[in-house]
Structure formats: structure tokens, C-alpha cells
Scaffold this motif. Sequence first.
Motif, PDB file in Angstrom:
ATOM      1  N   ALA A   1      12.688   7.625 -14.426  1.00 33.04           N
ATOM      2  CA  ALA A   1      13.150   7.035 -13.169  1.00 33.04           C
ATOM      3  C   ALA A   1      12.360   5.760 -12.896  1.00 33.04           C
ATOM      4  O   ALA A   1      11.126   5.787 -12.836  1.00 33.04           O
ATOM      5  CB  ALA A   1      12.985   8.019 -12.019  1.00 33.04           C
TER       6      ALA A   1
ATOM      7  N   ARG B   1      14.105   1.522  -8.743  1.00 36.44           N
ATOM      8  CA  ARG B   1      15.346   1.644  -7.968  1.00 36.44           C
ATOM      9  C   ARG B   1      15.734   3.105  -7.770  1.00 36.44           C
ATOM     10  O   ARG B   1      16.108   3.511  -6.666  1.00 36.44           O
ATOM     11  CB  ARG B   1      16.474   0.885  -8.671  1.00 36.44           C
ATOM     12  CG  ARG B   1      17.781   0.873  -7.888  1.00 36.44           C
ATOM     13  CD  ARG B   1      18.818   0.003  -8.545  1.00 36.44           C
ATOM     14  NE  ARG B   1      19.162   0.489  -9.881  1.00 36.44           N
ATOM     15  CZ  ARG B   1      20.051  -0.088 -10.686  1.00 36.44           C
ATOM     16  NH1 ARG B   1      20.660  -1.198 -10.287  1.00 36.44           N
ATOM     17  NH2 ARG B   1      20.311   0.407 -11.872  1.00 36.44           N
ATOM     18  N   GLU B   2      15.624   3.914  -8.847  1.00 36.38           N
ATOM     19  CA  GLU B   2      15.980   5.327  -8.732  1.00 36.38           C
ATOM     20  C   GLU B   2      14.985   6.084  -7.846  1.00 36.38           C
ATOM     21  O   GLU B   2      15.370   6.934  -7.034  1.00 36.38           O
ATOM     22  CB  GLU B   2      16.038   5.970 -10.120  1.00 36.38           C
ATOM     23  CG  GLU B   2      17.153   5.458 -11.013  1.00 36.38           C
ATOM     24  CD  GLU B   2      16.823   4.131 -11.671  1.00 36.38           C
ATOM     25  OE1 GLU B   2      17.749   3.449 -12.150  1.00 36.38           O
ATOM     26  OE2 GLU B   2      15.623   3.775 -11.679  1.00 36.38           O
TER      27      GLU B   2
ATOM     28  N   ALA C   1      15.294   6.273  -3.969  1.00 36.37           N
ATOM     29  CA  ALA C   1      16.178   7.249  -3.317  1.00 36.37           C
ATOM     30  C   ALA C   1      15.375   8.392  -2.708  1.00 36.37           C
ATOM     31  O   ALA C   1      15.826   9.040  -1.753  1.00 36.37           O
ATOM     32  CB  ALA C   1      17.182   7.797  -4.331  1.00 36.37           C
TER      33      ALA C   1
ATOM     34  N   GLU D   1      11.711  14.286  -5.165  1.00 29.60           N
ATOM     35  CA  GLU D   1      12.176  14.110  -6.545  1.00 29.60           C
ATOM     36  C   GLU D   1      13.593  14.652  -6.738  1.00 29.60           C
ATOM     37  O   GLU D   1      14.368  14.111  -7.525  1.00 29.60           O
ATOM     38  CB  GLU D   1      11.223  14.812  -7.510  1.00 29.60           C
ATOM     39  CG  GLU D   1       9.904  14.099  -7.716  1.00 29.60           C
ATOM     40  CD  GLU D   1       9.103  14.727  -8.839  1.00 29.60           C
ATOM     41  OE1 GLU D   1       8.391  13.975  -9.528  1.00 29.60           O
ATOM     42  OE2 GLU D   1       9.175  15.960  -9.026  1.00 29.60           O
TER      43      GLU D   1
ATOM     44  N   VAL E   1      15.993  12.058  -6.035  1.00 23.15           N
ATOM     45  CA  VAL E   1      16.041  11.112  -7.145  1.00 23.15           C
ATOM     46  C   VAL E   1      16.910  11.668  -8.273  1.00 23.15           C
ATOM     47  O   VAL E   1      17.765  10.971  -8.835  1.00 23.15           O
ATOM     48  CB  VAL E   1      14.621  10.796  -7.666  1.00 23.15           C
ATOM     49  CG1 VAL E   1      14.680   9.924  -8.921  1.00 23.15           C
ATOM     50  CG2 VAL E   1      13.796  10.112  -6.583  1.00 23.15           C
TER      51      VAL E   1
ATOM     52  N   VAL F   1      20.579  11.361  -7.519  1.00 26.51           N
ATOM     53  CA  VAL F   1      21.108  10.017  -7.750  1.00 26.51           C
ATOM     54  C   VAL F   1      21.310   9.780  -9.237  1.00 26.51           C
ATOM     55  O   VAL F   1      22.356   9.261  -9.682  1.00 26.51           O
ATOM     56  CB  VAL F   1      20.155   8.968  -7.154  1.00 26.51           C
ATOM     57  CG1 VAL F   1      20.532   7.557  -7.632  1.00 26.51           C
ATOM     58  CG2 VAL F   1      20.157   9.031  -5.640  1.00 26.51           C
ATOM     59  N   LEU F   2      20.339  10.181 -10.064  1.00 33.07           N
ATOM     60  CA  LEU F   2      20.448   9.967 -11.508  1.00 33.07           C
ATOM     61  C   LEU F   2      21.621  10.745 -12.083  1.00 33.07           C
ATOM     62  O   LEU F   2      22.275  10.289 -13.041  1.00 33.07           O
ATOM     63  CB  LEU F   2      19.149  10.385 -12.189  1.00 33.07           C
ATOM     64  CG  LEU F   2      17.950   9.468 -11.943  1.00 33.07           C
ATOM     65  CD1 LEU F   2      16.660  10.117 -12.455  1.00 33.07           C
ATOM     66  CD2 LEU F   2      18.161   8.121 -12.633  1.00 33.07           C
TER      67      LEU F   2
ATOM     68  N   LEU G   1      24.925   8.828 -12.019  1.00 27.80           N
ATOM     69  CA  LEU G   1      25.068   7.582 -12.781  1.00 27.80           C
ATOM     70  C   LEU G   1      25.818   7.815 -14.090  1.00 27.80           C
ATOM     71  O   LEU G   1      25.762   8.890 -14.677  1.00 27.80           O
ATOM     72  CB  LEU G   1      23.677   6.990 -13.052  1.00 27.80           C
ATOM     73  CG  LEU G   1      22.869   6.605 -11.810  1.00 27.80           C
ATOM     74  CD1 LEU G   1      21.499   6.072 -12.230  1.00 27.80           C
ATOM     75  CD2 LEU G   1      23.612   5.572 -10.977  1.00 27.80           C
TER      76      LEU G   1
END
Length: 331
Positions: free
Chosen positions: A253, A256-257, A260, A321, A324, A327-328, A331
Motif C-alpha cells: 500500500a 494514496r492507498e 483511505a 488497515e 485500506v 479500497v485495494l 482496484l
Amino acid sequence: MDDALVIGGTRFIGRHLVDELLAHDYEVTLFNRGNHENPFADDDRVDHVEGDRTDDDALEAAGREVDPDAVFDCVAYYPDDVRTATRIFADCEAYVYVSSGAAYGREDIPKREDETPLAECTAEQATDDSHATYGNRKAEGDRAVFEAAENGVNAMSLRPPIVYGPHDYTERLDFWIDRVNRFDRVVIPGDGTNLWHRVYVEDVASALRIVAERGEPGEAYNTGDRRLVTIEEMVELIADQVDSTADVEVVHAGPRELAAGGIELEDYPLYREYPHVMATNKLADLGWESTPLEEAMARAVEDHLESDRDGREQGPDREDEERVLGVLDTL
């Protein structure tokens, strides 16, 4: 050398140093305030003199009482601490100051004892107690060692980077062991190639003894794992030692990631933006060796699992986390 005085000696580096000295038939005396539990309280091979190392009279009295051959200064955090100790123990066969890799003032790769300049230290920094001036104060302590040696004192310095292993009260490595032990997905800051030199604590202890016995007055010696690993490789080493039936997935990460979860790269313990690497060949030339990484990590993991340390205060909350990771996953 037969008699050793360890200033400190009950928490981490000093604790392992006492074990190392006992294993090599030294008679050992601890000098500290007694604020922490003494793991050697029931060991009749280890004496204890209570006192504050910042109290010059108390330190001088301890020197007269013990009359040590070798002095190991594990808790000298200010330059004046070193100046006082090298004066009091000027006639000893060896005085070894525990400095730090943070003493270097330039980002060379690798940092070498006789080439890379030390950090500057102003008069204000020399008495400051903040983390920001730690390296400056350690560097000035090194210069105090060099000055003492020029005046005939058998004073030397050891510079470890980040120290890890059993009884590590900083809990920096515990954070990562806890993550690997509890979760099947571990967030790694950046691309995983961050490189911050570390050293196993028992190797610091052996280095201190070897420098006292074989080092040259006025010299500084770097110590560190002879094989370096990135932060991702460190996590993989931990995973190899943790008893888990599930494979650990490493998730990278970037800034940017991480945003989040309101996390920054530097929030992670043992993360450093620029590589910190120290040459250790000078110490190796004295006959010092480092423990194989797999063996060192196995001992660190075993100690962690037997302790109540979790390191969770040293890094981001897992809940942050998870945002995070969410969000990942999109993608």
C-alpha cells in the motif's frame, strides 16, 4: 579481563550482555537505579550496586567498590554521561560506550566508521531529551570517547542500528509478529523494498564483549546483521517461524492507498524512507559473527509468543488497515 561493570543491565541489550559475560566467565556487577525488575536477582554470580548514573558521586563510588577491568555503558544518553564515565574509569582495561547508527550525519550507503561523518551536536542538543536529538547526542558521545582515548583512556564505541530479539521492550518487531500471527493479510508500506539495517540483540552483546577484549582505543565499530533483508523479506521470515496453517498474503500500500485509513508510510515501525545500511567488516575483522537470520527470527518469534507484548501501539490500528484493504480490493 575478569571483572565487568555493566551500567544498566536489566532490560534489553544489557540483559543479554550480562548473559554473554557470564558465559565467558566474567564476574559481573550491575549499576542502575533498580527501577526495573532485575532478572539476575537470584543469580549469585551477579552483584548489584544501586545508583543513578547521572549522579557522578554514585558512579564514582561504584567504580571504587567494584574496581572493574571492563565497563560497558548501556545507558549513556548524553555526552556528559560519557565524559564523566571515561574520567571515572580512565584506568580500566576497557570502556565500551553503546552508541548508535543514528550518530551518522550523512546518508551514505553503506555508512562506514572511518569515512561517514558524524552528526553535529549543538550545546542545546547535547542536553535535550527529545527523540529528534538522539543521534546528535550519540554522535557527541562518540567524540567524547575519541577525546578520552587521545588522553590515554582505553575507550571504544559500538554503533548498533535497530536492535531486535527477546525482551525487546520497544515492541517494534512485536507489531509485525503480531500482524503475521493474527491475520492472513499483512499490509506492507510502500513497495516492500524499504531497507533499514537491524541487528539481533545477542549479537550486540557478543560485539560489546569482543570490542572490549580486542578493540582498539579510540575506535568505533558498527554492528548489524551481516545479511540485510527488506521489510517484506522480514515479514516473510516471521511468517516462516509463526505456527500458522494459513499462508500470509503480503499487500503493498502506497501513500494514496494508505490515506483511505488515515495512515502514513512512517506510521509503520521499522519503516524508513531512505535505506540505512552500515558496513560491519571492521567488527568482523575482530572475529565477530552474526547469528543466521532464520535462527535469530525464530528466537524473537518464540519470545514474542511467550510474552504479553503485541506492539499494537507502535503502528496503525487494524481497523484503519481494513479500510485500506477494502479500497485495494476494489482496484
